[in-house]
Motif scaffolding. Structure first.
Motif, PDB file in Angstrom:
ATOM      1  N   VAL A   1       0.861  -1.181   0.000  1.00  0.00           N
ATOM      2  CA  VAL A   1       0.000   0.000   0.000  1.00  0.00           C
ATOM      3  C   VAL A   1       0.902   1.238   0.000  1.00  0.00           C
ATOM      4  O   VAL A   1       2.089   1.148   0.311  1.00  0.00           O
ATOM      5  CB  VAL A   1      -0.911   0.024   1.255  1.00  0.00           C
ATOM      6  CG1 VAL A   1      -1.855  -1.158   1.221  1.00  0.00           C
ATOM      7  CG2 VAL A   1      -0.098   0.051   2.536  1.00  0.00           C
ATOM      8  N   PRO A   2       0.329   2.390  -0.381  1.00  0.00           N
ATOM      9  CA  PRO A   2       1.156   3.599  -0.391  1.00  0.00           C
ATOM     10  C   PRO A   2       1.704   3.922   1.005  1.00  0.00           C
ATOM     11  O   PRO A   2       1.051   3.650   2.015  1.00  0.00           O
ATOM     12  CB  PRO A   2       0.180   4.700  -0.844  1.00  0.00           C
ATOM     13  CG  PRO A   2      -0.948   3.998  -1.476  1.00  0.00           C
ATOM     14  CD  PRO A   2      -1.035   2.646  -0.853  1.00  0.00           C
ATOM     15  N   ILE A   3       2.901   4.482   1.010  1.00  0.00           N
ATOM     16  CA  ILE A   3       3.469   4.976   2.257  1.00  0.00           C
ATOM     17  C   ILE A   3       3.549   6.484   2.129  1.00  0.00           C
ATOM     18  O   ILE A   3       4.027   7.006   1.119  1.00  0.00           O
ATOM     19  CB  ILE A   3       4.864   4.382   2.500  1.00  0.00           C
ATOM     20  CG1 ILE A   3       4.756   2.865   2.653  1.00  0.00           C
ATOM     21  CG2 ILE A   3       5.508   5.000   3.737  1.00  0.00           C
ATOM     22  CD1 ILE A   3       6.088   2.161   2.807  1.00  0.00           C
ATOM     23  N   ILE A   4       3.041   7.176   3.146  1.00  0.00           N
ATOM     24  CA  ILE A   4       2.974   8.630   3.080  1.00  0.00           C
ATOM     25  C   ILE A   4       3.849   9.205   4.182  1.00  0.00           C
ATOM     26  O   ILE A   4       3.701   8.845   5.360  1.00  0.00           O
ATOM     27  CB  ILE A   4       1.520   9.125   3.257  1.00  0.00           C
ATOM     28  CG1 ILE A   4       0.646   8.542   2.136  1.00  0.00           C
ATOM     29  CG2 ILE A   4       1.454  10.644   3.274  1.00  0.00           C
ATOM     30  CD1 ILE A   4      -0.827   8.609   2.435  1.00  0.00           C
ATOM     31  N   GLY A   5       4.764  10.052   3.816  1.00  0.00           N
ATOM     32  CA  GLY A   5       5.677  10.622   4.797  1.00  0.00           C
ATOM     33  C   GLY A   5       5.629  12.133   4.785  1.00  0.00           C
ATOM     34  O   GLY A   5       4.976  12.742   3.934  1.00  0.00           O
ATOM     35  N   GLY A   6       6.341  12.726   5.746  1.00  0.00           N
ATOM     36  CA  GLY A   6       6.376  14.184   5.850  1.00  0.00           C
ATOM     37  C   GLY A   6       7.754  14.714   5.500  1.00  0.00           C
ATOM     38  O   GLY A   6       8.500  14.101   4.734  1.00  0.00           O
ATOM     39  N   ASN A   7       8.070  15.873   6.059  1.00  0.00           N
ATOM     40  CA  ASN A   7       9.328  16.540   5.745  1.00  0.00           C
ATOM     41  C   ASN A   7      10.552  15.655   5.939  1.00  0.00           C
ATOM     42  O   ASN A   7      11.539  15.781   5.227  1.00  0.00           O
ATOM     43  CB  ASN A   7       9.479  17.791   6.611  1.00  0.00           C
ATOM     44  CG  ASN A   7       8.670  18.944   6.066  1.00  0.00           C
ATOM     45  OD1 ASN A   7       8.811  19.295   4.908  1.00  0.00           O
ATOM     46  ND2 ASN A   7       7.802  19.503   6.886  1.00  0.00           N
ATOM     47  N   GLY A   8      10.480  14.771   6.939  1.00  0.00           N
ATOM     48  CA  GLY A   8      11.624  13.917   7.213  1.00  0.00           C
ATOM     49  C   GLY A   8      11.992  13.034   6.038  1.00  0.00           C
ATOM     50  O   GLY A   8      13.143  12.640   5.873  1.00  0.00           O
ATOM     51  N   PHE A   9      11.004  12.730   5.200  1.00  0.00           N
ATOM     52  CA  PHE A   9      11.244  11.859   4.047  1.00  0.00           C
ATOM     53  C   PHE A   9      11.826  12.616   2.859  1.00  0.00           C
ATOM     54  O   PHE A   9      12.255  12.011   1.891  1.00  0.00           O
ATOM     55  CB  PHE A   9       9.921  11.211   3.580  1.00  0.00           C
ATOM     56  CG  PHE A   9       9.515  10.000   4.365  1.00  0.00           C
ATOM     57  CD1 PHE A   9       9.439  10.027   5.739  1.00  0.00           C
ATOM     58  CD2 PHE A   9       9.187   8.811   3.710  1.00  0.00           C
ATOM     59  CE1 PHE A   9       9.047   8.903   6.456  1.00  0.00           C
ATOM     60  CE2 PHE A   9       8.796   7.678   4.417  1.00  0.00           C
ATOM     61  CZ  PHE A   9       8.727   7.731   5.789  1.00  0.00           C
ATOM     62  N   ASN A  10      11.776  13.941   2.936  1.00  0.00           N
ATOM     63  CA  ASN A  10      12.159  14.711   1.766  1.00  0.00           C
ATOM     64  C   ASN A  10      13.680  14.769   1.645  1.00  0.00           C
ATOM     65  O   ASN A  10      14.316  15.767   1.953  1.00  0.00           O
ATOM     66  CB  ASN A  10      11.574  16.118   1.853  1.00  0.00           C
ATOM     67  CG  ASN A  10      11.719  16.863   0.542  1.00  0.00           C
ATOM     68  OD1 ASN A  10      11.956  16.246  -0.509  1.00  0.00           O
ATOM     69  ND2 ASN A  10      11.603  18.174   0.586  1.00  0.00           N
TER      70      ASN A  10
END
Lengths: 601, 291, 390
Positions: C264-273
């Motif tokens: 399934v999709p994994i959704i991240g925030g700024n930390g993933f950028n």
């Protein structure tokens, strides 16, 4: 001027206070990392529960928070200490570390702490307040240092077993040291919170705990200024690096770690070892006034002191001592002899309460041996020396004897805090008592020397002086003449007889049979754990069974060096003489007495 | 089922790390807190060997093993031997090994920077199995096998070989061992070398398993390693394995039934219970320690 | 206007003198005249060197962010040096990821008379150290602080980093629309201020979008083995995993999720950028949705120039920390040139007025709360690159 350095100075003070919380237990030889947990509990509860500075004013708010924090810290130490105080060394360190981590995780999971984002706290603490708090803490440990309580802690650090035998209630002392640590850590936590404006549970993690420990050890854990020096060192190193222009980045932690390594390797006592240590000597003349010391009632001559009936000890199927019936009456000088491995040391270990008997019963000075803790038996009037010297190595000869006087001196710490003259009088009385004991064994000149620096023979004599300091009713000497030459042994014999003339009851193990026959009023011969003869020296010496079993083989041991070799061999071959050191499984990691565990077999 | 396997695999990592820890403790009664730094350093060195040196992982592992052993010798020589006869050797050894660890991590940051790294993709076959419907990677199986093999091998060495007898003698009583002709210094050094070499291998396998290597990776597992050696019994090799597996399973159980945020409390709770009920650990001997 | 500027300058000088009394030559020694120049904007020329301080975490737990920031700042500093007119004396210091060091460094920078302080790296340190600058009247520009309330410390505290609250609702909205999310599992590291506030933003945004959170799973920022947690998540059969984590955790988490067969999709925030997500997680990173403050794929000229210059200088791709740091120093320059003065109060005033400045982060403004205001972006990993989620 000062303003520019206020931040640095405040952090030095805070770091030092935290380091004192480690010092508080290190001085008793305990390695704990739980202080971070106490500090965290204190910081959060103090900051959360205390009224806001805006409502009650800065100082009252801070004081209330400090009171809450120190209580919480101390309470935490009780809760953690009760189940863990029997642990030693690394075991204690890891258990307390586990506690601190658990506290951190719990705080992270609470709503009111703000979780990882932390709890905002108003900044109230000033550099002046921080140093005032530090001064109070340092004062506490300074006054503790030369009190009866402080000496007892040091004795526990140096040799726990010997400390017990001097009548020190080790469990209680360790717990109280731990509670002190908790309270001081609590103080640190609250002060820290009221300075940095925001506290998060991660401020009190493993790294913080290790840093506190490092600060205390680098500064020196045997001298009250140590934590302050350590904190100064740790805080100023980054400042110096910046001032010198060391580039920010990996090189700084590298140099800081290198410096730490150098200090640890080349300054064994930490930075505080750079400060010369003064040994206090009695100021008054060592006259004979025994006032000021708790007198002890000795049994009248002829009264039974030790009564053994059917006493036995078994180690994994091996009978070290078997069915011993023996009565020792006040005023007697009893020599216990027998070949190596005959069970002599096991027998006296049972009498002095170090080893519980497996069968039979023993009453010593009205106390039943078995479940009674060692320090209680010591308190009943039993004092002893050990086959392998168990001195408090890093203490001076005089301090060793002062610890020996633990039972007959009065607690002085609290009174010393307030400089009450009576505390000084009591300390002086104890000092005089110690000086008298040293004089009696002829060690007055060496009073200021560290015990470990003394010669072998002097160490044996120092042990006797220490044992005498408690004004015992029964003195047990385990091979006191081992390692002494003829002249020294003769002098020792004379000393023992003079002690006996003073009404002391003496039981001693000795390989130097000549000396035993010369010194004793009665000789007991042990072989294979059983008494094979008992009587006045001449009778025993003539007993064919004794000659058969023992005297024949002991001839070469009669001279001093032979006796010493015998003693060493006995250490290796005897049924575990020091097995007591391993009684508690946790003891295998003992910090303070590595030798005790090491030499166990 | 997946969770059970997860627990076993996490546990075997803990065990692998803890075996090195417990070996030194068993012999010397000293905690070597530079062990986590060795763990991290070897992962980074391993990555460099594969990435730049072009070695296959199987060729890199022995090199890393030797690297770890050399580090172990350095640690013993610099941080422990000078303290041997000191009254405060216990405290001092902790601190000196912490200092050495600090230096090691700083050097790593200098050499590799603070960023995380990983083994290049494909340096280990990413074969996967399905066991009773659960996903298992080859790395995990290898780690478990290595832990078991090391445990068996080390136990054999300690109980059967001349070196092992020397170790046990030193553990029992260094003075007596010396009298009996054991070269105590050498046995000690070799113990450190083996311990660190194991830590090094553990570091590499760990980095492959989780697909990342970080400067703090040793520190992150250090506390668990400490818990494991206590739970298993200080100095006991099988104890370290069982302790590791137990902790891994307990953590997985906690995730499932108590809540993920309490995992670390569970780990230390286990530690606490063990310390209170059986301070010598599950397999710790009462008086005579195994190595 | 001119007279007013002089008053500000004089007041600033007085403040400087007060703040630095006793600190000798390095502090108040930079005379007021030295920090105020002629001209404005591009043509502004200031005679003296403008002292700036930066407090970054170059060693310790947050070292990898600090290093990125250091690179961003140094790149910007070298470009500004070429531009001329105003010379900056930027001192970058290391707080060792230790709040005590951050506090000490702020204190020292304030005493040394810097015109502005950049940093610190971590939000918690900002809450602890920024009040020192606020009290002394030294402007602070946060370049990575995302926690709520940092700029509420006072009117001298600014930041160019969007809060998680500004980025995440958009991300969740886009993702919900794209994937038709109904229920998700949220995972975050609960011992880190940044990821915890990210989690809070996620939770709020998911609620707003009417997405059910079937389970919330926490871990520690130092964790790297997530298999047990992921298996637990898997059992809920979620439509997506929503993760608030730093890159150190993101890489192993994403890899292991795919390994366990979670597709399934994994959704991240700024930390993933962070370009390392693709570099280190490889295939597994494909399809990961990342809501972020900086659109690394943006083709605005500033961004393209930055990407090229960074790559040329350091041989690697920048991450968001570097982009925000780079932008930060450029904004400071903007503020200095606006009034052609590097006096503290002048910078403070000019920073507050920054509006619609073209930057690496896009059209950039400082809002009335001294927070950053610029477009956020929702990206998705495609073919090893971040692409804007359409």
């Amino acid at each position: 001027m000062l303003g520019q350095y206020a931040t640095t100075l405040t952090f030095i003070a805070l770091g030092a206070i935290f380091a004192y919380s480690f010092y508080a237990v290190l001085i008793a030889g305990q390695l704990s990392l739980g202080q971070a947990g106490f500090a965290a509990l204190a910081a959060f509860s103090g900051a959360y529960l205390a009224p806001a500075p805006a409502d009650v004013g800065d100082v009252p708010s801070l004081l209330i928070a400090v009171a809450i924090g120190m209580s919480v810290g101390a309470l935490g130490a009780v809760v953690l200490g009760l189940p863990t105080m029997h642990l030693r060394g690394v075991f204690l360190a890891i258990a307390t570390l586990g506690f601190a981590e658990a506290v951190r995780v719990v705080l992270l999971n609470q709503e009111w702490t703000g979780g990882a984002q932390g709890l905002g706290v108003p900044r109230v603490l000033t550099v002046g307040m921080a140093w005032t708090a530090l001064a109070l803490v340092a004062y506490w440990f300074w006054r503790m240092g030369r009190s009866r309580y402080g000496r007892a802690l040091e004795a526990i650090r140096e040799d726990e077993l010997a400390a017990r035998s001097m009548g020190i209630d080790v469990g209680r002392h360790r717990l109280s040291a731990f509670i002190t640590a908790g309270a001081v850590a609590g103080l640190y936590g609250v002060l820290y919170a009221y300075y940095v404006r925001l506290i998060a549970p991660n401020d009190f993690d493993f790294v913080a705990a290790v840093e506190g420990l490092v600060t205390a050890v680098v500064g020196g854990s045997t001298m009250f200024l140590g934590p302050l020096l350590g904190s100064g060192f740790q805080t100023i190193v980054p400042e110096i690096q910046r001032a010198v222009g060391v580039e920010a980045g990996w090189i700084r932690p590298f140099l800081a770690s290198l410096l730490l390594l150098v200090v640890i390797l080349f300054l064994p006592g930490g930075l505080a070892s750079l400060i010369p240590r003064r040994t206090r000597m009695p100021s008054g003349p060592a006259d004979d006034d025994a006032t000021g010391l708790a007198g002890r009632r000795h049994p009248e001559a002829g009264q039974p002191v030790v009564t053994l009936s059917g006493l036995g000890k078994e180690y994994g199927g091996v009978h070290a001592v078997r069915g011993v019936d023996l009565e020792i009456r006040a005023g007697e000088v009893v020599g216990l002899i027998g070949p190596n491995g005959a069970g002599k040391t096991t027998l006296v270990n049972m009498i002095s309460g170090l080893v519980p008997p497996s069968s039979g019963s023993a009453t010593v000075l009205g106390t039943t041996v078995g479940s009674t803790p060692v320090h209680r038996i010591a308190a009943a009037g039993v004092s002893r020396t050990f086959q392998h010297s168990k001195l408090f190595n890093r203490l001076s000869a005089l301090e060793n004897v002062l610890v020996g006087a633990h039972l007959v001196s009065r607690p002085t710490f609290l009174r010393r805090l307030f400089w009450l003259p009576s505390a000084r009088r009591d300390e002086q009385a104890a000092l005089r008592q110690a000086a008298r004991c040293l004089e009696r064994v002829g060690l007055s000149e060496l009073a200021a020397n560290r015990a470990e620096s003394l010669s072998y023979g002097d160490q044996r004599r120092l042990e006797i002086a220490r044992a005498l300091a408690s004004d015992p009713s029964l003195l047990i000497l385990d091979e006191p003449a081992a390692g002494m030459n003829h002249v020294e042994a003769a002098r020792l014999s004379e000393l023992i007889r003079s002690l006996a003339r003073d009404g002391l009851t003496i039981l001693f193990i000795e390989h130097n049979v000549g000396m035993v026959l010369q010194t004793c009023t009665r000789v007991v011969v042990l072989n294979f754990g059983e008494v094979i003869a008992s009587g006045v020296p001449d009778e025993v010496a003539a007993d064919p069974a004794v000659i058969e079993a023992y005297l024949g083989s002991a001839e070469e041991d009669a001279d001093g060096t032979g006796a010493r070799a015998g003693a060493t061999a006995a250490g290796a071959g005897d049924a575990p003489p020091d097995a007591v050191a391993n009684l508690r499984p946790g003891a295998s990691g003992t910090l303070d007495t590595p030798d005790a565990t090491r030499d166990a077999t | 089922m997946q969770q059970l396997l997860n627990g076993i695999f996490i546990g075997s990592i803990y065990a692998l790390f803890a075996i090195g820890f417990t070996l030194v403790f068993g012999i010397l009664d000293r905690l070597n807190l530079a062990h986590p730094a060795v763990f991290a350093a070897s992962a980074f060195v391993g990555i460099e060997l594969v990435e730049r040196g072009g070695l296959s992982l199987w060729a890199a592992l022995p090199v890393v093993f030797v690297f770890g052993a050399v580090l172990g010798l350095v640690i013993e020589r610099v941080a422990f031997r000078p303290l041997k006869n000191r009254a405060d050797a216990h405290f001092a050894g902790l601190i000196s090994s912490i200092a050495l660890a600090g230096m090691l991590i700083a050097v790593l940051q200098w050499r590799y920077g603070p960023d995380t790294r990983r083994f290049p993709p494909g340096s280990f076959p990413d074969t996967r199995f399905e066991v009773f419907g659960a996903q298992v990677t080859l790395v995990q199986v290898v780690i478990l096998a290595v832990s078991l093999a090391l445990m068996v091998g080390l136990t054999y060495m300690v109980t059967r070989t001349r070196l092992g007898r020397g170790m046990r003698a030193v553990a029992e009583n260094p003075t007596a061992a010396r009298v009996l002709g054991v070269n105590v210094d050498r046995v000690t050094a070799v113990t450190f070398a083996i311990s660190s070499a194991l830590g090094a291998v553990a570091g590499v396998l760990f980095a492959i398993n989780v697909n990342t290597a970080q400067l703090g990776m040793g520190a992150a597992i250090e506390l668990k390693g400490l818990a494991v050696i206590i739970v298993g019994g200080m100095g006991s090799l099988p104890g370290a394995l069982i302790g590791g597996l137990l902790l891994g399973l307990a953590e997985v159980f906690a995730v499932q039934h108590i809540g993920s945020s309490w995992v670390n409390v569970i780990a230390f709770g286990l530690l606490f219970v063990i310390l209170l009920l059986r301070p010598q650990g599950l397999l710790g001997a009462r008086k005579v320690r195994e190595v | 206007m001119r007279t007013k500027l002089h008053t500000v300058a004089a007041a600033g000088a007085a403040a400087l003198l007060l703040a630095s009394c006793g600190s000798g030559e390095s502090g108040g020694g930079e005379s007021a005249a030295g920090l105020t120049g002629e001209g404005s904007g591009e043509s502004c020329t200031i005679e003296g060197e403008v002292p700036l301080g930066a407090v970054l975490s170059l060693t310790g737990a947050a070292a990898s962010y600090g290093e990125s920031q250091q690179r961003g700042l140094e790149l910007a500093a070298s470009e500004l040096a070429e531009q001329g007119g105003v010379t900056y004396d930027l001192t970058i210091e290391d707080d060792q990821t230790d709040p005590r060091q951050a506090i000490t460094l702020f204190d020292e920078f304030v005493n040394d008379g810097v015109s502005l302080i950049i940093g610190p790296t971590l939000s918690n340190a900002a809450v602890q150290a920024d009040p020192i600058a606020q009290e002394a009247g030294v402007p602070v520009l946060g370049i990575s602080n995302t926690a709520e309330g940092v700029t509420e410390i006072g009117d001298y505290i600014f930041r160019d980093s969007l809060t998680e609250q500004a980025v995440i609702p958009q991300t969740i909205e886009a993702a919900t629309e794209q994937f038709g999310l109904e229920d998700v599992v949220v995972m975050y590291s609960n011992d880190d201020a940044f990821t915890e506030s990210g989690y809070e933003a996620f939770a709020d945004a998911l609620e707003d979008q009417g997405v059910t959170i079937s389970e919330t799973i926490t871990f520690s920022k130092s964790d790297t083995d997530f298999r047990a947690l992921l298996t637990q998540a898997q059992e809920n059969e979620p439509d997506a995993l929503v993760v608030s984590a730093l890159i150190e955790a993101a890489v192993p988490l994403v890899t292991q999720a795919r390994e366990l067969g979670i597709d399934v999709p994994i959704i991240g925030g700024n930390g993933f950028n962070n370009p390392r997500l693709m570099a280190d997680a490889g295939e597994a990173a494909e399809g990961v949705v990342v809501g972020a403050a900086w659109n690394s794929a943006s083709d605005n000229p500033e961004n393209q120039a930055f990407l090229q210059a960074y790559e040329a200088e350091y041989g690697s791709q920048p991450d968001q920390f570097a982009a925000q740091a780079y932008t930060g120093l450029k904004l400071v320059d903007q503020a200095v040139r606006a009034n052609c003065s590097a006096e503290r109060d002048s910078i403070q005033e000019a920073l507050g007025q920054i509006e619609d400045v073209p930057t690496v982060l896009g059209e950039f403004s400082i809002d009335e709360n001294r927070d950053a205001d610029h477009p956020a972006v929702v990206q998705v990993v495609e073919n090893g690159q971040f692409a804007v989620l359409q």
